[in-house]
Motif scaffolding. Structure first.
Motif, mmCIF file in Angstrom:
data_model
loop_
_atom_site.group_PDB
_atom_site.id
_atom_site.type_symbol
_atom_site.label_atom_id
_atom_site.label_comp_id
_atom_site.label_asym_id
_atom_site.label_seq_id
_atom_site.Cartn_x
_atom_site.Cartn_y
_atom_site.Cartn_z
ATOM 1 N N GLU A 30 29.470 -2.008 -0.213
ATOM 2 C CA GLU A 30 28.871 -2.655 1.106
ATOM 3 C C GLU A 30 27.494 -1.918 0.713
ATOM 4 O O GLU A 30 28.084 -0.958 -0.077
ATOM 5 C CB GLU A 30 29.312 -1.927 2.200
ATOM 6 N N THR A 31 27.125 -2.889 0.526
ATOM 7 C CA THR A 31 25.331 -2.366 0.555
ATOM 8 C C THR A 31 24.771 -1.601 1.743
ATOM 9 O O THR A 31 25.163 -1.996 2.553
ATOM 10 C CB THR A 31 24.367 -3.517 -0.183
ATOM 11 N N PHE A 32 23.681 -0.985 1.651
ATOM 12 C CA PHE A 32 23.499 -0.091 2.497
ATOM 13 C C PHE A 32 22.131 -0.675 2.765
ATOM 14 O O PHE A 32 20.982 -0.690 3.618
ATOM 15 C CB PHE A 32 22.943 1.205 2.556
ATOM 16 N N GLY A 33 21.766 -2.110 2.288
ATOM 17 C CA GLY A 33 20.486 -2.448 1.965
ATOM 18 C C GLY A 33 19.588 -3.059 3.481
ATOM 19 O O GLY A 33 18.519 -3.127 3.740
ATOM 20 N N GLY A 34 20.711 -3.146 4.289
ATOM 21 C CA GLY A 34 20.701 -4.019 5.968
ATOM 22 C C GLY A 34 20.183 -3.058 6.578
ATOM 23 O O GLY A 34 19.305 -2.951 7.585
ATOM 24 N N CYS A 35 20.059 -1.615 5.777
ATOM 25 C CA CYS A 35 19.890 0.007 7.248
ATOM 26 C C CYS A 35 18.120 0.564 6.491
ATOM 27 O O CYS A 35 18.254 1.508 6.441
ATOM 28 C CB CYS A 35 20.791 0.353 6.901
ATOM 29 N N MET A 36 17.586 -0.096 5.539
ATOM 30 C CA MET A 36 16.295 0.634 5.020
ATOM 31 C C MET A 36 15.435 1.598 5.660
ATOM 32 O O MET A 36 14.775 0.834 7.223
ATOM 33 C CB MET A 36 15.086 -0.112 4.305
ATOM 34 N N LEU A 37 15.336 2.852 6.398
ATOM 35 C CA LEU A 37 15.021 3.855 7.007
ATOM 36 C C LEU A 37 14.994 3.988 8.095
ATOM 37 O O LEU A 37 14.688 4.885 9.098
ATOM 38 C CB LEU A 37 13.421 3.213 6.873
ATOM 39 N N GLY A 38 15.966 2.110 9.184
ATOM 40 C CA GLY A 38 17.543 2.745 9.933
ATOM 41 C C GLY A 38 15.904 1.916 10.928
ATOM 42 O O GLY A 38 16.716 1.631 11.738
ATOM 43 N N GLN A 39 14.919 1.908 10.954
ATOM 44 C CA GLN A 39 13.998 1.198 11.662
ATOM 45 C C GLN A 39 12.722 0.485 11.411
ATOM 46 O O GLN A 39 12.645 1.104 10.153
ATOM 47 C CB GLN A 39 14.038 2.316 12.774
ATOM 48 N N LEU A 40 12.230 -0.351 12.367
ATOM 49 C CA LEU A 40 10.979 -0.792 11.734
ATOM 50 C C LEU A 40 10.449 -1.434 10.563
ATOM 51 O O LEU A 40 9.255 -1.574 10.067
ATOM 52 C CB LEU A 40 9.730 0.525 12.315
ATOM 53 N N CYS A 41 11.535 -2.137 9.803
ATOM 54 C CA CYS A 41 11.828 -2.696 8.969
ATOM 55 C C CYS A 41 11.565 -4.545 9.513
ATOM 56 O O CYS A 41 12.690 -4.404 10.121
ATOM 57 C CB CYS A 41 12.428 -2.214 7.693
ATOM 58 N N PRO A 42 10.714 -5.142 9.456
ATOM 59 C CA PRO A 42 11.358 -6.390 9.758
ATOM 60 C C PRO A 42 12.702 -7.012 9.568
ATOM 61 O O PRO A 42 12.657 -6.696 8.285
ATOM 62 C CB PRO A 42 9.779 -7.112 9.679
ATOM 63 N N PRO A 43 13.333 -7.814 9.985
ATOM 64 C CA PRO A 43 14.309 -7.593 9.358
ATOM 65 C C PRO A 43 15.041 -9.136 8.419
ATOM 66 O O PRO A 43 16.084 -9.033 7.733
ATOM 67 C CB PRO A 43 15.020 -8.813 11.019
ATOM 68 N N SER A 44 13.952 -9.894 7.961
ATOM 69 C CA SER A 44 13.752 -10.555 6.717
ATOM 70 C C SER A 44 14.058 -10.003 6.079
ATOM 71 O O SER A 44 14.656 -9.958 4.629
ATOM 72 C CB SER A 44 12.787 -11.840 7.033
ATOM 73 N N GLN A 45 13.123 -8.604 6.180
ATOM 74 C CA GLN A 45 13.412 -7.623 4.793
ATOM 75 C C GLN A 45 14.700 -7.122 4.037
ATOM 76 O O GLN A 45 15.103 -6.573 3.432
ATOM 77 C CB GLN A 45 11.504 -7.032 4.278
ATOM 78 N N LEU A 46 14.833 -6.722 5.861
ATOM 79 C CA LEU A 46 16.197 -6.124 5.254
ATOM 80 C C LEU A 46 17.751 -6.922 4.924
ATOM 81 O O LEU A 46 18.026 -6.534 4.048
ATOM 82 C CB LEU A 46 16.354 -5.063 6.896
#
Length: 428
Positions: free
Chosen positions: A169-185
């Motif tokens: 499972e990639t953890f990439g959709g959780c970068m820093l948990g918050q304040l990263c716009p969804p498109s980059q997650l």
């Protein structure tokens, strides 16, 4: 494990119309770890088990992990590399199987020893990624993490020779948990999934962490599903949603309401799995009983939620994510080298991330509706996708307010409802 492994279990749940719910759980004491797995298995709902590793093992400080075991000092997770194989097999005996798979969660940018240990005890599911387990957690160079993960994926894929189907499972959709716009997650999650596939994995899940706006989150999950379908033909993939990774509400009612929103997001978008949070998240590591309560609450909310069909239209989130993915993949046929080049050129750039390999030119903010927006796109290849001249000066006060936005929102709702007593020990 017979029955096709972790991915096959999730696929059977999907066919039955059930959301798989999963805790974050890891205890250094083998008896407590076994009890936690048993409680998870017995919870109402379609559950899978979790063995979360300790922070010493995460950074390969095995000497400290082993010393803690010798001195009987509790750790914040299960030290799978330091416990002998017999001990871990006893933890899993009679619990782990086709009807209750167990995933190892760790957070390491150098996970080779972890993969060796989990494979040796017959486990076939883990998670992470060369970007998502490097940039937020330390200063190890990104190129080194990429090489570590290449070796780990190739080793892990060899489980297929033993009749097991390894799942990552990639953890990439959780970068820093918050304040990263969804498109980059979404883009990083999709790229890490493709990285796994390129290095031998055929059973893959792509993650997305609940953010601050329900409709934007739905756009993001639909975008992630669409990109996975485009990038992973022939793979057995599914999407996992994480309950909010940022500052959590302090009231039980607020915490359960936010978790319920995550469960509804997962069920409505056809996501197959949900990683839960508990009422204790703002205060301490949750108990086993609190984890079980969270699992059952999420499963019940998901069961009452109707799926919403994706209309296939290009949302703003999909347009941005697709542009990022395309620009990265144009850099090199090898997705690992492509991601390295992307960070060097600023085509991928995580807001507020201090890692030396992150350019740090991008910024984000919350608009009045609670949507995450780009305040500064830096060198991201989003010309013509994000409106030209889009900029927003983010003050320190605005940043601090954004970090606590959902805590305040859900606790205020609880207080308004007359049930807003904070958990003991909370500062919020």
């Amino acid at each position: 494990m017979s029955g096709g492994g972790f991915g096959a279990f999730v696929r059977r749940a999907r066919q039955a119309g059930e959301l798989v719910v999963q805790p974050r759980m890891g205890m250094s004491d083998p008896a407590q770890m076994r009890a936690g797995l048993l409680a998870t298995k017995g919870a109402a709902g379609r559950t899978v088990g979790t063995v979360t590793l300790d922070s010493y093992t995460r950074v390969n400080d095995l000497e400290s992990a082993e010393l803690a075991l010798l001195e009987g000092v509790p750790l914040n997770g299960y030290p799978i590399v330091s416990h002998d194989l017999r001990t871990t097999r006893q933890v899993l005996d009679g619990i782990h199987g086709a009807e209750f798979p167990v995933q190892v969660r760790h957070g390491s940018a150098a996970p080779l020893d972890i993969f060796r240990a989990l494979m040796a005890v017959g486990l076939d599911a883990s998670e992470g990624g060369p970007v998502s387990y490097c940039l937020p957690y330390g200063r190890i160079p990104l190129h080194q993490s990429m090489a570590n993960w290449e070796r780990s994926c190739e080793l892990f894929s060899r489980l297929r020779e033993l009749g097991l189907e390894p799942h990552l499972e990639t953890f990439g959709g959780c970068m820093l948990g918050q304040l990263c716009p969804p498109s980059q997650l979404v883009a990083i999650s999709a790229l890490e999934a493709l990285f796994f596939h390129q290095h031998g994995l055929r059973s893959i899940s792509a993650s997305y962490a609940q953010q601050t706006h329900r409709q934007q989150d739905m756009e993001a999950v639909f975008a992630l599903r669409r990109l996975c379908a485009e990038l992973l033909p022939g793979a057995d993939w599914h999407v996992v949603v994480y309950a909010y990774m940022g500052v959590y509400p302090t009231t039980p009612r607020g915490s359960l309401a936010l978790l319920g929103e995550a469960a509804e997001l997962a069920a409505a978008t056809g996501s197959e799995r949900l990683i839960v949070k508990t009422v204790a998240e703002s205060v301490r590591i949750p108990t086993v009983a609190e984890n079980v309560d969270a699992l059952e609450h999420a499963a019940a909310r998901a069961a009452r939620t109707a799926r919403i069909a994706d209309d296939g239209a290009d949302s703003q989130t999909y347009a941005e994510a697709a542009a990022l993915v395309a620009a990265v993949l144009d850099l090199d046929a090898d997705v690992g080298r492509a991601m390295l080049l992307a960070f060097r050129r600023g085509y991928l750039d995580i807001p507020y991330c201090l890692h030396p390999d992150n350019q740090g030119r991008t910024r984000s903010y919350l608009d009045r509706e609670g949507r995450l927006r780009w305040a500064d796109t830096g060198r991201l290849p989003l010309a013509g996708v994000v409106a030209a001249g889009t900029s927003h000066s983010v003050t320190s006060g605005e940043l601090l307010a954004a970090l606590s936005y959902l805590r305040w929102k859900y606790d205020e709702d609880a207080i308004t409802a007359g049930t807003g007593r904070a958990l003991p020990g909370s500062t919020g």
